[in-house]
Scaffold this motif. Structure first.
Motif, PDB file in Angstrom:
ATOM      1  N   ARG A  18       0.826  -1.206   0.000  1.00 51.56           N
ATOM      2  CA  ARG A  18       0.000   0.000   0.000  1.00 51.56           C
ATOM      3  C   ARG A  18       0.861   1.257   0.000  1.00 51.56           C
ATOM      4  O   ARG A  18       0.597   2.223  -0.730  1.00 51.56           O
ATOM      5  N   GLN A  57       5.018   9.557  -6.796  1.00 55.25           N
ATOM      6  CA  GLN A  57       5.472  10.849  -6.294  1.00 55.25           C
ATOM      7  C   GLN A  57       6.972  11.069  -6.481  1.00 55.25           C
ATOM      8  O   GLN A  57       7.469  12.182  -6.243  1.00 55.25           O
ATOM      9  N   ARG A 107       2.599   1.753  -3.395  1.00 51.19           N
ATOM     10  CA  ARG A 107       1.674   2.218  -4.432  1.00 51.19           C
ATOM     11  C   ARG A 107       1.437   3.715  -4.338  1.00 51.19           C
ATOM     12  O   ARG A 107       1.282   4.392  -5.350  1.00 51.19           O
ATOM     13  N   ARG A 108       1.405   4.252  -3.120  1.00 52.19           N
ATOM     14  CA  ARG A 108       1.219   5.694  -2.949  1.00 52.19           C
ATOM     15  C   ARG A 108       2.500   6.468  -3.206  1.00 52.19           C
ATOM     16  O   ARG A 108       2.463   7.597  -3.711  1.00 52.19           O
ATOM     17  N   ARG A 124      -1.235  12.062  -1.155  1.00 47.11           N
ATOM     18  CA  ARG A 124      -0.702  11.709  -2.470  1.00 47.11           C
ATOM     19  C   ARG A 124       0.123  12.835  -3.087  1.00 47.11           C
ATOM     20  O   ARG A 124       0.734  12.644  -4.140  1.00 47.11           O
TER      21      ARG A 124
END
Length: 216
Positions: free
Chosen positions: A40, A48, A43-44, A111
């Motif tokens: 998780r 970025q 993925r975030r 995000r």
């Protein structure tokens, strides 16, 4: 990736080397909504930054095989600052100007955290930017210039282990995030330290996801 930058610029480092004493098992491998915490967070974080690595003392289990490089601590068992130093060292060798750090047990972080930190660094000419929500600073979510490495290494060698001490070593600014955000109780930096925290995060997700599907 941070908009308006040239790649490679920012190396993302997921800090996953903690002992997880309060949790009782490997937090990175804990499942939340059918997905591991480490997955998780990755993925975030990946969208970025220009490249993402996982700082960890050992490989992930085969069932959690990750496409991201495992960056081992040079000082295993010495806390998250050791992971940051490993990231800075890797970034320096690989031509990155900054590293962005993410905690493996904080799956709801914003995000846009890196973009906002990037702009704060540019505006203030600082070397480090730390996330803040309300009265709390979240030192594991930081953007650091790679050039910080010598000063932080010297401080580490002199005994510094607490991430809060970084502000006393290099010029540091903060960027604030709203308190009514994604995460249990509106806490975007909700930290899963115990199995009770994991259960609370799961309950929050179960309540929120149906509303997201219906657009309410």
């Amino acid at each position: 990736m941070v908009s308006g930058t040239l790649s490679p610029r920012v190396l993302g480092v997921v800090l996953a080397g903690g002992g997880a004493r309060r949790f009782g098992s490997d937090k990175a491998c804990a499942m939340l909504g059918g997905v591991s915490l480490i997955d998780r967070v990755c993925r975030r974080a990946a969208p970025q930054v220009d490249c993402l690595v996982i700082n960890r003392a050992e490989k992930l289990p085969v069932v959690l095989a990750s496409p991201y490089e495992i960056l081992n601590d040079e000082y295993a068992g010495e806390g998250p600052l050791a992971g940051i130093l490993a990231g800075l060292s890797h970034a320096g060798r690989s031509g990155y100007s900054h590293i962005a750090t993410f905690s493996c047990d904080t799956p709801f972080f914003p995000r846009d955290v890196v973009t906002r930190q990037w702009h704060a660094l540019a505006a203030h000419g600082a070397a480090v930017c730390v996330a803040r929500q309300g009265a709390r600073r979240h030192h594991a979510f930081a953007l650091l210039k790679t050039e910080c490495a010598p000063a932080l290494t010297a401080a580490f060698d002199a005994g510094l282990r607490d991430l809060r001490g970084i502000a006393g070593i290099v010029d540091t600014v903060e960027v604030s995030f709203p308190q009514n955000a994604e995460g249990p109780h509106g806490d975007a930096f909700f930290n899963i330290n115990t199995v009770d925290d994991l259960a609370l995060a799961g309950s929050w997700m179960a309540q929120v996801q149906p509303r997201l599907k219906t657009g309410s």
